[in-house]
Enzyme design. Structure first.
Site, PDB file in Angstrom:
ATOM      1  N   LYS A  73       0.845  -1.194   0.000  1.00  0.00           N
ATOM      2  CA  LYS A  73       0.000   0.000   0.000  1.00  0.00           C
ATOM      3  C   LYS A  73       0.882   1.247   0.000  1.00  0.00           C
ATOM      4  CE  LYS A  73      -3.352   1.968   3.306  1.00  0.00           C
ATOM      5  NZ  LYS A  73      -3.965   1.680   4.635  1.00  0.00           N
ATOM      6  N   SER A 151      -8.682   2.649   4.094  1.00  0.00           N
ATOM      7  CA  SER A 151      -7.744   3.241   3.157  1.00  0.00           C
ATOM      8  C   SER A 151      -6.967   2.224   2.321  1.00  0.00           C
ATOM      9  CB  SER A 151      -6.748   4.131   3.917  1.00  0.00           C
ATOM     10  OG  SER A 151      -5.991   3.351   4.846  1.00  0.00           O
ATOM     11  N   SER A 175      -9.405   0.509   8.238  1.00  0.00           N
ATOM     12  CA  SER A 175      -8.834   0.529   6.893  1.00  0.00           C
ATOM     13  C   SER A 175      -8.340  -0.811   6.372  1.00  0.00           C
ATOM     14  CB  SER A 175      -7.692   1.549   6.819  1.00  0.00           C
ATOM     15  OG  SER A 175      -8.199   2.857   6.923  1.00  0.00           O
TER      16      SER A 175
END
Length: 483
Positions: A73, A151, A175
């Protein structure tokens, strides 16, 4: 080779160990899949395809996942020589490249994983959808008009579409679990202090942030947690080590657990979609059939509705500090046009918060934590079953901010985070499992929360449910393998 998309990381690693495929073949196949679908998903924003294939052809660490393709990520950790933009125009326009590896990146690599790229994320991970102005929206493989969650939305889209079997993720308010629910994956948020945030940070957001991955199977989650868990040098605190490896929980003799559940809002502030409520109740019924003691019950402390009173001053202070860190990293002054309107507005509120107000907010969050955790430690429950999010995956565009409405994204994010964020505050581990689907064919996740440091119970119950109600053969609209 196209059938590799259907295999989880455990099976892909087994193929490498047996010599049936080489790491380079495994990684090249993942690169081919990424190139096939990423134009529709916008999930990988920093590809490193050629580098990954070259790495796979060299000497890889001998770990549990040697040769397995993976994505990082673009937030929640650095990789030396790779971009880190955290969803911001500020870092993107600066062309920022990290100069060190985070501890978690090192451990992923030591486990044998090969990174083929970095994935899309909302700006600083502040909202529960992946639609940054800097890179555009990530699209859900189940319905391209819907959010992947945030996220860790880019990572979740990659795994859901079969590009890679699991992907790096982080969780400060849901997230990991929210993208897992919206994309039909397994998402475990470890307990506070289980995974290291070093060397960049001792803690993030006063301990609310923890990191791991999204996966398609419970066994992958367990094995990866075994591989990366534990403190780094100088970490300020850490979770106690488990009594045995998490993979041992996959085949542990079933023991009846005391499980409370609810499919209603914790404090009455949100409406729960009827299909989500029904899926949660169906899970409770299944658990009862499996021999567990199940009752409608949940921590009374979460019904008070005063969490935001403490959370918002702390949250805005954390965001203000995040922006200052970006300036320190780049040596560049902050500027308003380098960030989205919502991010700047939240940081401005943080700059107006005094140290005394911040510390008072932390005191309030700690009081809430003690009252909540007592439901497990004093009242004697083993697990809490609740929805992961109270709605079906929302359509894209609902979280947009403007200078006129800079806090729209924050307020809209409160809905999907309703059932997840409280357990970032308390530091407890939680897992979302993709047990159900809506009438539209969209994933519905259900969440289990355990007492602090009891990921073992989460792995055990998730594995039991995976065996009783499998999800491995479900395929989204956008799938990079064969159907």
């Amino acid at each position: 080779m196209s059938d590799l998309a259907s295999l989880d990381a455990t099976d892909q690693a087994a193929l490498v160990r047996s010599g049936e495929v080489t790491p380079a073949e495994l990684v090249q196949a993942a690169v081919d899949r990424a190139e096939q679908v990423n134009g529709k998903l916008n999930a990988i924003i920093h590809p490193r395809y050629q580098e990954a294939v070259a790495e796979a052809g060299g000497d890889l660490p001998d770990g549990p996942f040697t040769g397995v393709p993976f994505v990082l990520k673009d937030l929640d950790g650095t990789a030396a020589g790779q971009p880190l933009h955290a969803g911001t125009r500020f870092l993107k326009e600066a062309g920022y490249v990290a100069d060190t590896d985070s501890e978690l990146t090192v451990r992923f690599r030591d486990a044998g994983l090969v990174v083929i790229g970095r994935t899309n994320t909302p700006e600083l991970g502040l909202v529960t959808t992946t639609e940054p102005e800097a890179y555009g929206a990530a699209h859900n493989p189940w319905d391209l008009d819907r959010s992947t969650g945030g996220s860790s939305g880019g990572s979740a889209a990659c795994v859901a579409a079969g590009v890679v079997p699991m992907a790096h993720a982080g969780d400060g308010g849901g997230s990991i679990r929210i993208p897992a629910a919206e994309c039909g994956l397994v998402g475990l948020k470890p307990t506070r202090g289980r995974s290291s945030l070093g060397p960049e940070l001792g803690e993030a957001w006063a301990g609310l942030v923890t990191r791991l991955a999204v996966t398609r199977s419970v066994r992958d989650t367990a094995a990866l947690l075994d591989a990366v868990a534990g403190p780094g040098v100088g970490d300020p605190y850490w979770a106690p080590a488990p009594a045995r490896p998490y993979v041992a929980e996959l085949t542990a003799e079933p023991v009846p657990l005391r499980i409370g559940w609810t499919n209603r809002s914790l404090d009455g502030s949100v409406e729960v979609d009827p299909q989500v409520a029904a899926a949660t109740e169906a899970t409770a019924n299944l658990l009862e059939q499996l021999g567990h003691q199940v009752s409608e019950a949940s921590p009374a402390a979460l019904a008070a509705g005063d969490t935001l009173e403490y959370f918002l001053p702390a949250y805005s202070s954390w965001v203000a500090r995040e922006l200052d860190r970006l300036s320190e990293m780049t040596g560049l002054p902050l500027r308003e046009d380098g960030f989205e309107a919502g991010t700047w507005a939240i940081a401005e509120a943080g700059r107006a918060t005094t140290a005394q107000q911040y510390l008072a907010a932390l005191d309030g969050l700690h009081r809430l934590t003690r009252a909540t955790v007592s439901w497990w430690e004093v009242d004697g429950f083993d697990l809490l079953l609740i929805p992961t999010i109270p709605e079906l995956p929302p359509t894209l565009g609902q979280f947009a901010t403007t200078k006129e409405e800079p806090l729209n994204g924050l307020f809209r994010s409160a809905i999907p985070a309703h059932f997840t964020a409280p357990f970032n505050v308390t530091g407890q581990p939680g897992i979302s499992v993709p047990l159900h689907q809506s009438t539209e064919g969209l994933p519905i996740g259900v969440q289990f929360v355990a007492a602090p440091a009891r990921e073992d119970l989460l792995v055990r119950i998730a594995a039991q449910l995976e065996a009783a109600h499998p999800w491995a053969d479900r395929r989204p609209l956008i799938w990079s393998g064969t159907i």
